[in-house]
Scaffold this motif. Structure first.
Motif, PDB file in Angstrom:
ATOM      1  N   MET A   1     -63.186  56.839 -71.597  1.00  0.00           N
ATOM      2  CA  MET A   1     -62.460  57.414 -72.718  1.00  0.00           C
ATOM      3  C   MET A   1     -61.060  57.817 -72.268  1.00  0.00           C
ATOM      4  O   MET A   1     -60.878  58.315 -71.177  1.00  0.00           O
ATOM      5  CB  MET A   1     -63.158  58.653 -73.244  1.00  0.00           C
ATOM      6  CG  MET A   1     -64.447  58.399 -73.973  1.00  0.00           C
ATOM      7  SD  MET A   1     -64.131  57.681 -75.550  1.00  0.00           S
ATOM      8  CE  MET A   1     -65.056  58.741 -76.586  1.00  0.00           C
ATOM      9  N   ARG A   3     -57.482  59.920 -73.579  1.00  0.00           N
ATOM     10  CA  ARG A   3     -56.982  60.929 -74.514  1.00  0.00           C
ATOM     11  C   ARG A   3     -55.543  60.587 -74.860  1.00  0.00           C
ATOM     12  O   ARG A   3     -54.745  60.255 -73.983  1.00  0.00           O
ATOM     13  CB  ARG A   3     -57.060  62.313 -73.881  1.00  0.00           C
ATOM     14  CG  ARG A   3     -56.566  63.402 -74.834  1.00  0.00           C
ATOM     15  CD  ARG A   3     -56.906  64.765 -74.352  1.00  0.00           C
ATOM     16  NE  ARG A   3     -58.327  65.003 -74.597  1.00  0.00           N
ATOM     17  CZ  ARG A   3     -58.954  66.122 -74.285  1.00  0.00           C
ATOM     18  NH1 ARG A   3     -58.313  67.098 -73.685  1.00  0.00           N
ATOM     19  NH2 ARG A   3     -60.231  66.283 -74.550  1.00  0.00           N
ATOM     20  N   VAL A  36     -63.889  61.593 -82.308  1.00  0.00           N
ATOM     21  CA  VAL A  36     -62.699  60.937 -81.763  1.00  0.00           C
ATOM     22  C   VAL A  36     -61.425  61.745 -81.986  1.00  0.00           C
ATOM     23  O   VAL A  36     -60.456  61.572 -81.234  1.00  0.00           O
ATOM     24  CB  VAL A  36     -62.514  59.499 -82.309  1.00  0.00           C
ATOM     25  CG1 VAL A  36     -63.668  58.623 -81.917  1.00  0.00           C
ATOM     26  CG2 VAL A  36     -62.305  59.480 -83.796  1.00  0.00           C
ATOM     27  N   GLU A  54     -59.627  61.197 -78.599  1.00  0.00           N
ATOM     28  CA  GLU A  54     -60.341  60.656 -77.451  1.00  0.00           C
ATOM     29  C   GLU A  54     -60.985  59.355 -77.910  1.00  0.00           C
ATOM     30  O   GLU A  54     -61.913  59.365 -78.727  1.00  0.00           O
ATOM     31  CB  GLU A  54     -61.395  61.634 -76.945  1.00  0.00           C
ATOM     32  CG  GLU A  54     -60.806  62.791 -76.177  1.00  0.00           C
ATOM     33  CD  GLU A  54     -61.853  63.705 -75.566  1.00  0.00           C
ATOM     34  OE1 GLU A  54     -63.054  63.566 -75.889  1.00  0.00           O
ATOM     35  OE2 GLU A  54     -61.464  64.564 -74.777  1.00  0.00           O
ATOM     36  N   VAL A  55     -60.440  58.245 -77.422  1.00  0.00           N
ATOM     37  CA  VAL A  55     -60.894  56.911 -77.829  1.00  0.00           C
ATOM     38  C   VAL A  55     -60.919  56.001 -76.602  1.00  0.00           C
ATOM     39  O   VAL A  55     -60.441  56.369 -75.529  1.00  0.00           O
ATOM     40  CB  VAL A  55     -59.979  56.325 -78.920  1.00  0.00           C
ATOM     41  CG1 VAL A  55     -60.063  57.122 -80.208  1.00  0.00           C
ATOM     42  CG2 VAL A  55     -58.534  56.254 -78.450  1.00  0.00           C
ATOM     43  N   ASP A  56     -61.452  54.800 -76.778  1.00  0.00           N
ATOM     44  CA  ASP A  56     -61.516  53.857 -75.664  1.00  0.00           C
ATOM     45  C   ASP A  56     -60.146  53.295 -75.298  1.00  0.00           C
ATOM     46  O   ASP A  56     -59.910  52.961 -74.148  1.00  0.00           O
ATOM     47  CB  ASP A  56     -62.476  52.712 -75.985  1.00  0.00           C
ATOM     48  CG  ASP A  56     -63.925  53.170 -75.954  1.00  0.00           C
ATOM     49  OD1 ASP A  56     -64.245  54.106 -75.189  1.00  0.00           O
ATOM     50  OD2 ASP A  56     -64.739  52.589 -76.689  1.00  0.00           O
ATOM     51  N   GLY A  57     -59.246  53.186 -76.262  1.00  0.00           N
ATOM     52  CA  GLY A  57     -57.924  52.640 -75.965  1.00  0.00           C
ATOM     53  C   GLY A  57     -57.039  52.608 -77.186  1.00  0.00           C
ATOM     54  O   GLY A  57     -57.443  53.010 -78.286  1.00  0.00           O
ATOM     55  N   ASP A  60     -58.170  51.185 -80.547  1.00  0.00           N
ATOM     56  CA  ASP A  60     -58.902  52.087 -81.439  1.00  0.00           C
ATOM     57  C   ASP A  60     -57.939  52.905 -82.288  1.00  0.00           C
ATOM     58  O   ASP A  60     -58.178  53.127 -83.478  1.00  0.00           O
ATOM     59  CB  ASP A  60     -59.801  53.034 -80.641  1.00  0.00           C
ATOM     60  CG  ASP A  60     -60.969  52.329 -79.983  1.00  0.00           C
ATOM     61  OD1 ASP A  60     -61.319  51.206 -80.399  1.00  0.00           O
ATOM     62  OD2 ASP A  60     -61.543  52.916 -79.043  1.00  0.00           O
ATOM     63  N   GLU A  83     -50.453  58.343 -74.009  1.00  0.00           N
ATOM     64  CA  GLU A  83     -51.719  58.623 -73.336  1.00  0.00           C
ATOM     65  C   GLU A  83     -51.507  59.892 -72.531  1.00  0.00           C
ATOM     66  O   GLU A  83     -50.501  60.054 -71.843  1.00  0.00           O
ATOM     67  CB  GLU A  83     -52.136  57.464 -72.429  1.00  0.00           C
ATOM     68  CG  GLU A  83     -53.534  57.675 -71.898  1.00  0.00           C
ATOM     69  CD  GLU A  83     -54.125  56.469 -71.213  1.00  0.00           C
ATOM     70  OE1 GLU A  83     -55.251  56.589 -70.731  1.00  0.00           O
ATOM     71  OE2 GLU A  83     -53.465  55.407 -71.169  1.00  0.00           O
TER      72      GLU A  83
END
Length: 95
Positions: A1, A3, A36, A54-57, A60, A83
């Protein structure tokens, strides 16, 4: 994950933004429920807002903003995405 801190800069069409805001906030509530969206809120002077995800990339995030009612309404003049590597505080990333 990962942020991300995302700053929205609102455009000049306040009337449209205020009309769409309830749908925008309902949408954000679904993101909170999904885990998320960590926090969000407008600047006190109402010129924009800060959202923390808060996501994978970033892919998203692109989907999240494509589905946000603010996007088709065109009320956001600029979106600044960073990021964010948090190192201290109560909102540290989940493992």
């Amino acid at each position: 994950m990962a942020r991300y801190a995302v700053e929205l800069v609102f455009g000049d069409d306040e009337a449209t933004r205020l009309a769409v805001r309830p749908a925008h906030r309902e949408y954000l509530a679904t993101l909170v429920e999904r885990g998320v969206l960590v926090l969000s809120g407008p600047w006190v002077d109402d010129t924009g807002a800060l959202l923390v995800f808060e996501v994978d990339g970033e892919g998203d995030l692109e989907k999240i903003f494509a589905d946000d009612p603010y996007t088709p309404a065109g009320v956001v003049a600029e979106t600044r995405v960073h990021e964010w590597k948090t190192v201290m505080g109560t909102w540290l990333p989940r493992d």
